[in-house]
Design a protein around this motif. Structure first.
Motif, PDB file in Angstrom:
ATOM      1  N   ARG B  47       0.837  -1.217   0.000  1.00  0.00           N
ATOM      2  CA  ARG B  47       0.000   0.000   0.000  1.00  0.00           C
ATOM      3  C   ARG B  47       0.866   1.259   0.000  1.00  0.00           C
ATOM      4  O   ARG B  47       0.480   2.276  -0.582  1.00  0.00           O
ATOM      5  CB  ARG B  47      -0.937  -0.008   1.212  1.00  0.00           C
ATOM      6  CG  ARG B  47      -2.106  -0.966   1.033  1.00  0.00           C
ATOM      7  CD  ARG B  47      -3.017  -0.983   2.234  1.00  0.00           C
ATOM      8  NE  ARG B  47      -4.153  -1.880   2.013  1.00  0.00           N
ATOM      9  CZ  ARG B  47      -5.010  -2.241   2.965  1.00  0.00           C
ATOM     10  NH1 ARG B  47      -4.850  -1.805   4.207  1.00  0.00           N
ATOM     11  NH2 ARG B  47      -6.009  -3.040   2.690  1.00  0.00           N
ATOM     12  N   MET B  50       1.937   1.826  -3.467  1.00  0.00           N
ATOM     13  CA  MET B  50       0.824   2.346  -4.276  1.00  0.00           C
ATOM     14  C   MET B  50       0.400   3.753  -3.851  1.00  0.00           C
ATOM     15  O   MET B  50      -0.564   4.298  -4.372  1.00  0.00           O
ATOM     16  CB  MET B  50      -0.411   1.433  -4.144  1.00  0.00           C
ATOM     17  CG  MET B  50      -0.295   0.070  -4.773  1.00  0.00           C
ATOM     18  SD  MET B  50       0.093   0.140  -6.510  1.00  0.00           S
ATOM     19  CE  MET B  50      -1.198   1.153  -7.167  1.00  0.00           C
ATOM     20  N   ASP B  51       1.085   4.312  -2.841  1.00  0.00           N
ATOM     21  CA  ASP B  51       0.759   5.644  -2.320  1.00  0.00           C
ATOM     22  C   ASP B  51      -0.646   5.692  -1.704  1.00  0.00           C
ATOM     23  O   ASP B  51      -1.265   6.746  -1.628  1.00  0.00           O
ATOM     24  CB  ASP B  51       0.887   6.714  -3.419  1.00  0.00           C
ATOM     25  CG  ASP B  51       0.943   8.115  -2.829  1.00  0.00           C
ATOM     26  OD1 ASP B  51       1.537   8.269  -1.739  1.00  0.00           O
ATOM     27  OD2 ASP B  51       0.376   9.043  -3.427  1.00  0.00           O
ATOM     28  N   ILE B  52      -1.119   4.528  -1.290  1.00  0.00           N
ATOM     29  CA  ILE B  52      -2.412   4.507  -0.585  1.00  0.00           C
ATOM     30  C   ILE B  52      -2.161   4.892   0.876  1.00  0.00           C
ATOM     31  O   ILE B  52      -2.945   5.582   1.506  1.00  0.00           O
ATOM     32  CB  ILE B  52      -3.071   3.113  -0.703  1.00  0.00           C
ATOM     33  CG1 ILE B  52      -3.458   2.851  -2.158  1.00  0.00           C
ATOM     34  CG2 ILE B  52      -4.289   3.010   0.208  1.00  0.00           C
ATOM     35  CD1 ILE B  52      -3.936   1.442  -2.433  1.00  0.00           C
ATOM     36  N   LYS B  54       0.942   6.590   3.335  1.00  0.00           N
ATOM     37  CA  LYS B  54       2.211   7.314   3.279  1.00  0.00           C
ATOM     38  C   LYS B  54       3.193   6.713   4.283  1.00  0.00           C
ATOM     39  O   LYS B  54       2.830   6.504   5.449  1.00  0.00           O
ATOM     40  CB  LYS B  54       1.994   8.789   3.652  1.00  0.00           C
ATOM     41  CG  LYS B  54       1.126   9.553   2.681  1.00  0.00           C
ATOM     42  CD  LYS B  54       1.953  10.161   1.588  1.00  0.00           C
ATOM     43  CE  LYS B  54       1.079  11.028   0.693  1.00  0.00           C
ATOM     44  NZ  LYS B  54       1.609  11.143  -0.649  1.00  0.00           N
ATOM     45  N   THR B  69      -0.218  10.659  -9.099  1.00  0.00           N
ATOM     46  CA  THR B  69      -1.508  10.077  -9.482  1.00  0.00           C
ATOM     47  C   THR B  69      -1.464   9.590 -10.927  1.00  0.00           C
ATOM     48  O   THR B  69      -1.998   8.533 -11.251  1.00  0.00           O
ATOM     49  CB  THR B  69      -2.630  11.116  -9.328  1.00  0.00           C
ATOM     50  OG1 THR B  69      -2.507  11.692  -8.047  1.00  0.00           O
ATOM     51  CG2 THR B  69      -3.988  10.482  -9.447  1.00  0.00           C
ATOM     52  N   SER B  70      -0.789  10.365 -11.796  1.00  0.00           N
ATOM     53  CA  SER B  70      -0.766   9.935 -13.200  1.00  0.00           C
ATOM     54  C   SER B  70       0.158   8.732 -13.389  1.00  0.00           C
ATOM     55  O   SER B  70      -0.102   7.871 -14.228  1.00  0.00           O
ATOM     56  CB  SER B  70      -0.362  11.092 -14.103  1.00  0.00           C
ATOM     57  OG  SER B  70       0.903  11.570 -13.705  1.00  0.00           O
ATOM     58  N   LYS B  72       0.442   6.377 -11.427  1.00  0.00           N
ATOM     59  CA  LYS B  72      -0.271   5.171 -10.973  1.00  0.00           C
ATOM     60  C   LYS B  72      -0.778   4.368 -12.172  1.00  0.00           C
ATOM     61  O   LYS B  72      -1.065   3.183 -12.054  1.00  0.00           O
ATOM     62  CB  LYS B  72      -1.464   5.547 -10.077  1.00  0.00           C
ATOM     63  CG  LYS B  72      -1.083   5.868  -8.641  1.00  0.00           C
ATOM     64  CD  LYS B  72      -2.316   6.088  -7.783  1.00  0.00           C
ATOM     65  CE  LYS B  72      -1.932   6.256  -6.324  1.00  0.00           C
ATOM     66  NZ  LYS B  72      -3.092   6.423  -5.437  1.00  0.00           N
ATOM     67  N   TYR B  77      -2.645  -3.220  -9.953  1.00  0.00           N
ATOM     68  CA  TYR B  77      -2.638  -3.692  -8.561  1.00  0.00           C
ATOM     69  C   TYR B  77      -3.835  -4.603  -8.304  1.00  0.00           C
ATOM     70  O   TYR B  77      -4.979  -4.198  -8.489  1.00  0.00           O
ATOM     71  CB  TYR B  77      -2.662  -2.476  -7.638  1.00  0.00           C
ATOM     72  CG  TYR B  77      -2.771  -2.797  -6.164  1.00  0.00           C
ATOM     73  CD1 TYR B  77      -2.063  -3.861  -5.592  1.00  0.00           C
ATOM     74  CD2 TYR B  77      -3.569  -2.021  -5.322  1.00  0.00           C
ATOM     75  CE1 TYR B  77      -2.160  -4.131  -4.237  1.00  0.00           C
ATOM     76  CE2 TYR B  77      -3.663  -2.277  -3.965  1.00  0.00           C
ATOM     77  CZ  TYR B  77      -2.955  -3.341  -3.433  1.00  0.00           C
ATOM     78  OH  TYR B  77      -3.058  -3.615  -2.089  1.00  0.00           O
TER      79      TYR B  77
END
Lengths: 403, 298
Positions: B47, B50-52, B54, B69-70, B72, B77
């Motif tokens: 996670r 995935m930057d879900i 921090k 975000t781009s 991603k 996933y």
């Protein structure tokens, strides 16, 4: 198309295809239409009574001997109470009353009936009143007697400070639209933010959330949901307003006197839309925060009541707002973000709201929305993927500091 | 350039470090096994990638850059907790999630039909997700994961709930994706699958790295100096053999520290035993896992 708009479009389509949304959107116009049709049909269905009803009376004053025919009711004089009672028991008359010798000073008449009722029927009261009035005013012209029956019809005109006729006029009719609009506004805000809460918790329960967050940021997710559901709520209000306009035209034959004075000013419409958007954004973002920390839909709904109940506080203050629209309590309600939309809508129908009050109210709402958005995204990041457990207040405060 | 560079990441909840000073790299065109016991910090690590979530400290780069975000869109996933919109059709679900990854409708429709055909699920494309079996739903979830042709694919417990046929299908797809040059991170408890598919592994426990590298170099370190032998005749006592373990047809001979496999082979020949199979015993990943994690928990 940006990811936020893609999310918004998806939310809008999902929501507007929900059975509950469609039923609710159509229910108001359909129910109003049915009510209107019923209001037009029922009078035609009720046949006026053709049979003459007799009401007996005993005149102990000695001046009540004229105007004995009052529509379908005929008043029959008896010399003594015993005669009147016998006629009642024999069912020659349906009731009788006695005008006592001191009637002129007391206004009291004694009525006798075989029925057990809360109070005399409207037709009976009108017949007796008009019979007494007609005899009391004997010797005057028919016009004067008729005017005495309805001595006053007040028509008020509100003037501006320069003496012009104000575009916004008061009165009961002027209050109808803001009142109805504020109820619709409240309902639409409730339903739209409710869908947001429901959708969020469902996505949390169905584990779609993590897939979404692997493609978009929490801010995009929150903004997309709020915009999409807000658009659905706005669409709902537009459907209601268009159908209300149509229904009012239809109803003008029945309720022309009231509808004729309904006045929708551009200021009212613009402020209505501004407060719908701001009120919705404020509550929706709070609901998003509630949704992110709620493990189940049921818990989410229970928690959301803490925020939806204050929205309706202005309804409890309706009497105060109507009587004193510029009271300090009413002004405070105008500035509190959660009560502002409904309070402003009701106040608009009654008096002009100073521009500075509107500006401060809107500014406070915008600042509150921004603050809530920042906090809600922090809650999103921390709790959206936490399943099965609701954080306590300390944990929530800690997450605001840590995220 | 590495597909993934993780440098000294740390994530703590309160005083408990869930991931503690973890560093590793993932190359293009490799299957990277991320393993560890329950609660080791695997999903938290994923996670954070995935930057879900921090990280509290440390640095993560995807394709040489910090994740935005781009960017991603470069990652596919498959989370451990599966989820799709139950009321949406298969094709609409795939197209919607592809659109969030920046793929236009026409392209995603074409790719979806190709992938559905590959998985023999094309006839189900208009069915609602709720009408599918769990295994079918898993396959759709995998298609959603790779529909945008990502360069990095992260699969968290990809085989959970799959029957042997779908497991095999998934393995074939994963291998094809690796052969196309994609980096694949696979987290699972199924050690035999990791052993079968992975080029390199990272084993973590209590948020810390306990094993890292390619299996061919890790395994010899965990050899227990034993030999598997299939033979004809009577073994009797042999110098240097401390224990005999019989496994089906073969017998595992445990050697003392002074005896080498070559010395054992000489002893067997001298005793006139006919040797049909002589193999240096290598521990399985499962055995290494149990040994390493067991030691960590002692």
């Amino acid at each position: 198309m940006s990811k936020t708009l893609l999310l918004a479009k998806h939310e809008f389509l999902i929501t507007t295809r929900r059975r509950a949304f469609i039923i609710l959107t159509l229910a108001f116009p359909i129910l109003a239409l049915l009510g209107l049709l019923a209001a037009q049909a029922i009078p035609g269905m009720i046949k006026p009574a053709v049979e003459i009803e007799k009401i007996g009376y005993v005149d102990e004053v000695g001046i009540f001997n004229e105007n004995i025919s009052q529509g379908t009711i005929r008043l029959v004089s008896f010399g003594t109470e015993a005669e009147a009672k016998k006629a009642l028991l024999d069912k020659d008359i349906k009731e009788y009353f006695i005008i006592a010798p001191d009637y002129i000073s007391t206004g009291l008449i004694q009525r006798y009936t075989l029925k057990n009722e809360v109070e005399p029927g409207g037709a009976t009261q009108t017949a007796i009143r008009n019979f007494l009035l007609g005899n009391l005013l004997k010797g005057n012209s028919t016009d004067i007697i008729e005017r005495a029956k309805t001595p006053v019809n007040i028509s008020s005109t509100t003037l501006t400070s320069t003496g012009e006729v104000a575009p916004q006029q008061g009165g009961f009719a002027a209050l109808i639209l803001p009142y109805v609009f504020s109820i619709l506004l409240m309902m639409s805000i409730f339903f739209s933010s409710g869908y947001l809460l429901q959708g969020l918790v469902e996505e949390k329960e169905s584990r779609v959330m993590e897939i979404l967050l692997s493609s978009v940021s929490p801010q995009q997710l929150l903004a997309g949901k709020v915009i999409g559901l807000g658009a659905a709520g706005l669409a709902q209000i537009i459907v209601w307003l268009i159908s209300a306009n149509f229904l009012m035209r239809m109803a003008s034959s029945n309720f022309g006197s009231i509808i004729g004075v309904l006045n929708v000013t551009p200021e009212f419409l613009i402020l209505g839309i501004i407060y719908f958007i701001l009120g919705y954004l404020f509550l929706a973002i709070i609901m998003a925060g509630v949704g992110s920390i709620s493990p189940t839909a049921r818990e989410g709904q229970q928690m959301s009541a803490l925020f939806t109940i204050p929205v309706v506080i202005p309804i409890y203050f309706m009497a105060l707002i109507m009587a004193h629209p510029e009271n300090i309590v009413v002004r405070i309600l105008t500035f509190i973000p959660i009560t502002a939309p409904i309070t402003v809508m009701v106040r608009l129908g009654l008096s002009e709201i100073p521009i500075w009050e509107l500006a401060v109210s809107i500014l406070i709402l915008i600042l509150s929305i921004t603050g809530c958005f920042v906090m809600a995204t922090k809650l999103f990041r921390t709790y959206l993927l936490m399943y099965g457990k609701r954080p306590n207040l300390n944990e929530i405060i800690r997450s605001f500091r840590n995220t | 350039m590495f597909s993934v560079e993780v440098q000294h990441i740390l994530k703590a909840y309160g005083n408990r470090a869930v991931v503690n000073d973890l560093s590793f790299n993932v190359n293009q065109g490799e299957i990277f096994g991320l393993i560890g016991p329950n609660g080791a910090g695997k999903t938290t690590t994923i996670r954070m990638m995935m930057d879900i979530i921090k990280p509290d400290s440390g640095d993560i780069k995807i394709m040489g850059e910090k994740l935005t975000t781009s960017s991603k869109n470069e990652i596919g996933y498959l989370p451990e907790e599966r989820g799709l919109y139950k009321k949406l059709s298969v094709i609409d679900s795939i197209i919607y999630f592809a659109s969030l990854k920046g793929v236009d409708v026409q392209t995603s429709r074409e790719r979806a039909e190709k992938l559905l055909k590959r998985a023999e699920m094309l006839p189900h494309k208009n069915k609602k997700i709720e009408e599918l079996s769990r295994g079918m739903g898993q396959i759709i979830q995998l298609i959603v994961t790779i529909i945008h042709d990502p360069r990095l694919i992260i699969l968290d417990e990809p085989f959970a709930g799959l029957d042997p046929v779908n497991t095999q299908l998934l393995k074939e797809i994963i291998t094809e994706l690796r052969n196309q040059g994609k980096a694949i991170i696979m987290s699972t408890h199924r050690m035999n699958d990791i052993e079968e598919l992975s080029d390199r592994i990272l084993m973590i426990d209590k948020g810390r790295m306990v094993l890292y590298g390619d299996l061919t170099s890790i395994k010899p370190k965990y050899r227990n100096n034993s030999v598997l032998v299939e033979y004809e005749g009577e073994l009797g006592d042999i110098d240097g053999v401390t224990e005999k373990r019989v496994h089906n047809k073969a017998t595992e001979l445990m050697l003392d520290a002074k005896t080498t496999p070559q010395m054992l082979l000489g002893s067997l020949v001298r005793k006139g035993i006919a040797v049909n199979r002589f193999e240096l015993s290598t521990p399985s990943l499962n055995e290494i896992f149990i040994k390493v994690v067991g030691e960590e928990h002692e």
